[in-house]
Motif scaffolding. Structure first.
Motif, PDB file in Angstrom:
ATOM      1  N   GLU A  29     -17.310  -1.580   3.607  1.00 20.24           N
ATOM      2  CA  GLU A  29     -16.143  -2.470   3.569  1.00 20.24           C
ATOM      3  C   GLU A  29     -15.638  -2.624   2.135  1.00 20.24           C
ATOM      4  N   SER A  30     -16.557  -2.798   1.198  1.00 22.56           N
ATOM      5  CA  SER A  30     -16.190  -2.931  -0.208  1.00 22.56           C
ATOM      6  C   SER A  30     -15.537  -1.652  -0.713  1.00 22.56           C
ATOM      7  N   SER A  31     -16.099  -0.515  -0.353  1.00 22.34           N
ATOM      8  CA  SER A  31     -15.554   0.771  -0.773  1.00 22.34           C
ATOM      9  C   SER A  31     -14.155   0.988  -0.205  1.00 22.34           C
ATOM     10  N   LEU A  32     -13.965   0.639   1.061  1.00 26.37           N
ATOM     11  CA  LEU A  32     -12.653   0.776   1.692  1.00 26.37           C
ATOM     12  C   LEU A  32     -11.643  -0.140   1.002  1.00 26.37           C
ATOM     13  N   ARG A  33     -12.041  -1.377   0.723  1.00 32.11           N
ATOM     14  CA  ARG A  33     -11.155  -2.326   0.050  1.00 32.11           C
ATOM     15  C   ARG A  33     -10.770  -1.801  -1.336  1.00 32.11           C
ATOM     16  N   GLU A  34     -11.740  -1.266  -2.078  1.00 32.56           N
ATOM     17  CA  GLU A  34     -11.458  -0.719  -3.405  1.00 32.56           C
ATOM     18  C   GLU A  34     -10.493   0.460  -3.328  1.00 32.56           C
ATOM     19  N   ARG A  35     -10.664   1.322  -2.338  1.00 30.64           N
ATOM     20  CA  ARG A  35      -9.750   2.463  -2.180  1.00 30.64           C
ATOM     21  C   ARG A  35      -8.337   1.988  -1.852  1.00 30.64           C
ATOM     22  N   LYS A  36      -8.229   0.985  -0.979  1.00 32.24           N
ATOM     23  CA  LYS A  36      -6.913   0.443  -0.630  1.00 32.24           C
ATOM     24  C   LYS A  36      -6.251  -0.176  -1.856  1.00 32.24           C
ATOM     25  N   GLN A  37      -7.031  -0.907  -2.645  1.00 30.85           N
ATOM     26  CA  GLN A  37      -6.484  -1.528  -3.852  1.00 30.85           C
ATOM     27  C   GLN A  37      -6.019  -0.463  -4.839  1.00 30.85           C
ATOM     28  N   ARG A  38      -6.812   0.586  -5.009  1.00 26.05           N
ATOM     29  CA  ARG A  38      -6.439   1.673  -5.932  1.00 26.05           C
ATOM     30  C   ARG A  38      -5.163   2.357  -5.452  1.00 26.05           C
ATOM     31  N   ARG A  39      -5.061   2.596  -4.127  1.00 26.60           N
ATOM     32  CA  ARG A  39      -3.843   3.233  -3.584  1.00 26.60           C
ATOM     33  C   ARG A  39      -2.615   2.347  -3.779  1.00 26.60           C
ATOM     34  N   ALA A  40      -2.781   1.042  -3.570  1.00 27.78           N
ATOM     35  CA  ALA A  40      -1.645   0.122  -3.752  1.00 27.78           C
ATOM     36  C   ALA A  40      -1.197   0.125  -5.210  1.00 27.78           C
ATOM     37  N   ARG A  41      -2.156   0.069  -6.131  1.00 28.92           N
ATOM     38  CA  ARG A  41      -1.837   0.074  -7.561  1.00 28.92           C
ATOM     39  C   ARG A  41      -1.133   1.371  -7.952  1.00 28.92           C
ATOM     40  N   GLU A  42      -1.650   2.489  -7.470  1.00 31.44           N
ATOM     41  CA  GLU A  42      -1.037   3.788  -7.775  1.00 31.44           C
ATOM     42  C   GLU A  42       0.360   3.899  -7.176  1.00 31.44           C
ATOM     43  N   ALA A  43       0.551   3.350  -5.976  1.00 25.38           N
ATOM     44  CA  ALA A  43       1.878   3.380  -5.342  1.00 25.38           C
ATOM     45  C   ALA A  43       2.877   2.570  -6.161  1.00 25.38           C
ATOM     46  N   ILE A  44       2.444   1.440  -6.704  1.00 26.48           N
ATOM     47  CA  ILE A  44       3.318   0.617  -7.535  1.00 26.48           C
ATOM     48  C   ILE A  44       3.705   1.369  -8.805  1.00 26.48           C
ATOM     49  N   ILE A  45       2.729   1.996  -9.439  1.00 25.88           N
ATOM     50  CA  ILE A  45       2.998   2.749 -10.667  1.00 25.88           C
ATOM     51  C   ILE A  45       3.972   3.887 -10.388  1.00 25.88           C
ATOM     52  N   GLU A  46       3.707   4.631  -9.335  1.00 23.14           N
ATOM     53  CA  GLU A  46       4.571   5.772  -8.988  1.00 23.14           C
ATOM     54  C   GLU A  46       5.987   5.305  -8.656  1.00 23.14           C
ATOM     55  N   ALA A  47       6.096   4.232  -7.885  1.00 24.71           N
ATOM     56  CA  ALA A  47       7.415   3.707  -7.520  1.00 24.71           C
ATOM     57  C   ALA A  47       8.172   3.247  -8.765  1.00 24.71           C
ATOM     58  N   ALA A  98       7.393   0.759  -3.283  1.00 25.97           N
ATOM     59  CA  ALA A  98       5.955   0.997  -3.110  1.00 25.97           C
ATOM     60  C   ALA A  98       5.456   0.526  -1.744  1.00 25.97           C
ATOM     61  N   GLU A  99       6.341  -0.151  -0.996  1.00 29.24           N
ATOM     62  CA  GLU A  99       6.003  -0.692   0.318  1.00 29.24           C
ATOM     63  C   GLU A  99       4.869  -1.707   0.242  1.00 29.24           C
ATOM     64  N   VAL A 100       5.009  -2.605  -0.750  1.00 32.76           N
ATOM     65  CA  VAL A 100       4.076  -3.723  -0.896  1.00 32.76           C
ATOM     66  C   VAL A 100       4.904  -4.980  -1.119  1.00 32.76           C
ATOM     67  N   GLY A 101       4.288  -6.120  -0.973  1.00 35.57           N
ATOM     68  CA  GLY A 101       4.980  -7.376  -1.227  1.00 35.57           C
ATOM     69  C   GLY A 101       4.988  -7.701  -2.718  1.00 35.57           C
ATOM     70  N   ARG A 102       5.862  -8.629  -3.099  1.00 34.34           N
ATOM     71  CA  ARG A 102       5.905  -9.059  -4.506  1.00 34.34           C
ATOM     72  C   ARG A 102       4.562  -9.638  -4.941  1.00 34.34           C
ATOM     73  N   ALA A 103       3.910 -10.361  -4.038  1.00 37.61           N
ATOM     74  CA  ALA A 103       2.601 -10.952  -4.377  1.00 37.61           C
ATOM     75  C   ALA A 103       1.592  -9.840  -4.700  1.00 37.61           C
ATOM     76  N   THR A 104       1.663  -8.756  -3.970  1.00 34.88           N
ATOM     77  CA  THR A 104       0.763  -7.630  -4.248  1.00 34.88           C
ATOM     78  C   THR A 104       1.079  -7.030  -5.613  1.00 34.88           C
ATOM     79  N   PHE A 105       2.364  -6.889  -5.927  1.00 34.49           N
ATOM     80  CA  PHE A 105       2.734  -6.389  -7.254  1.00 34.49           C
ATOM     81  C   PHE A 105       2.080  -7.254  -8.323  1.00 34.49           C
ATOM     82  N   PHE A 106       2.237  -8.584  -8.207  1.00 32.29           N
ATOM     83  CA  PHE A 106       1.735  -9.489  -9.236  1.00 32.29           C
ATOM     84  C   PHE A 106       0.206  -9.604  -9.238  1.00 32.29           C
ATOM     85  N   ARG A 107      -0.425  -9.126  -8.187  1.00 33.05           N
ATOM     86  CA  ARG A 107      -1.890  -9.074  -8.183  1.00 33.05           C
ATOM     87  C   ARG A 107      -2.370  -8.033  -9.203  1.00 33.05           C
TER      88      ARG A 107
END
Length: 197
Positions: free
Chosen positions: A8-26, A48-57
């Protein structure tokens, strides 16, 4: 930690990394299309298909995205710590510069691996005073990281400070010599270190 929690921790970390990378790329895509001023945090989040709160995270503002560290510097520093040495650096400036050279040249090679992306980033930073100021702050952080690395390798305070500052100076001089051409930058930095030694 049991296997279920680890997965679960590994999956969460991968999702967080993908979200961060999507924001950077966008963000970088939008900056290239519309210019820095023409892009809002909402634009980046939407692309990036994320919410503003996710961006600010992940980022405090859109300037921070321009300097998003993908972990390359930390990887280079970790690799440098693993290099076996003949002993503590102490007051040996040549030993300090040899380690700093390895770090700076390796980091430059990573930064310029995609010459077009590097050139776009440099143009973006150079054309906005607020980004230029943030860049200088970031470069001071690099000098501090080099100083800490040298201290961790047993350099005394004076040698650690001098080696770190000379490493940053070698980068600045190499950039001036290369005309900030990403294809020439690593070899220009190497030539500066050759002159220093």
């Amino acid at each position: 930690m049991d296997r279920g929690r680890q997965a679960e921790s590994s999956l969460r970390e991968r999702k967080q990394r993908r979200a961060r990378e999507a924001i950077i790329e966008a963000a970088h895509g939008l900056f290239a299309e519309r210019g820095f001023e023409g892009v809002t945090v909402s634009d980046i989040a939407e692309r990036a298909e994320v919410g503003r709160a996710t961006f600010f995270r992940y980022f405090g503002d859109k300037q921070e995205v321009v300097f998003a560290d993908t972990g390359e510097l930390q990887e280079v520093l970790a690799e440098a710590l693993e290099v076996p040495g003949s002993g503590p650096i102490g007051d040996s400036l040549p030993a300090a510069l040899a380690l700093v050279r390895a770090v700076v040249v390796s980091y430059m090679a990573r930064l310029t691996a995609d010459p077009d992306a590097y050139a776009r980033h440099e143009r973006l930073v150079a054309s906005h005073p607020e980004l230029w100021a943030r860049s200088l702050t970031k470069q001071r952080q690099y000098a501090e990281a080099l100083r800490d690395l040298l201290a961790g390798k047993g350099a005394n305070a004076e040698t650690a400070a001098l080696g770190a500052e000379m490493g940053l100076a070698a980068f600045y001089a190499g950039r001036a010599i290369a005309g900030d051409d990403p294809v020439l930058l690593s070899s220009a930095v190497e030539s500066v270190f050759d002159r220093l030694s």
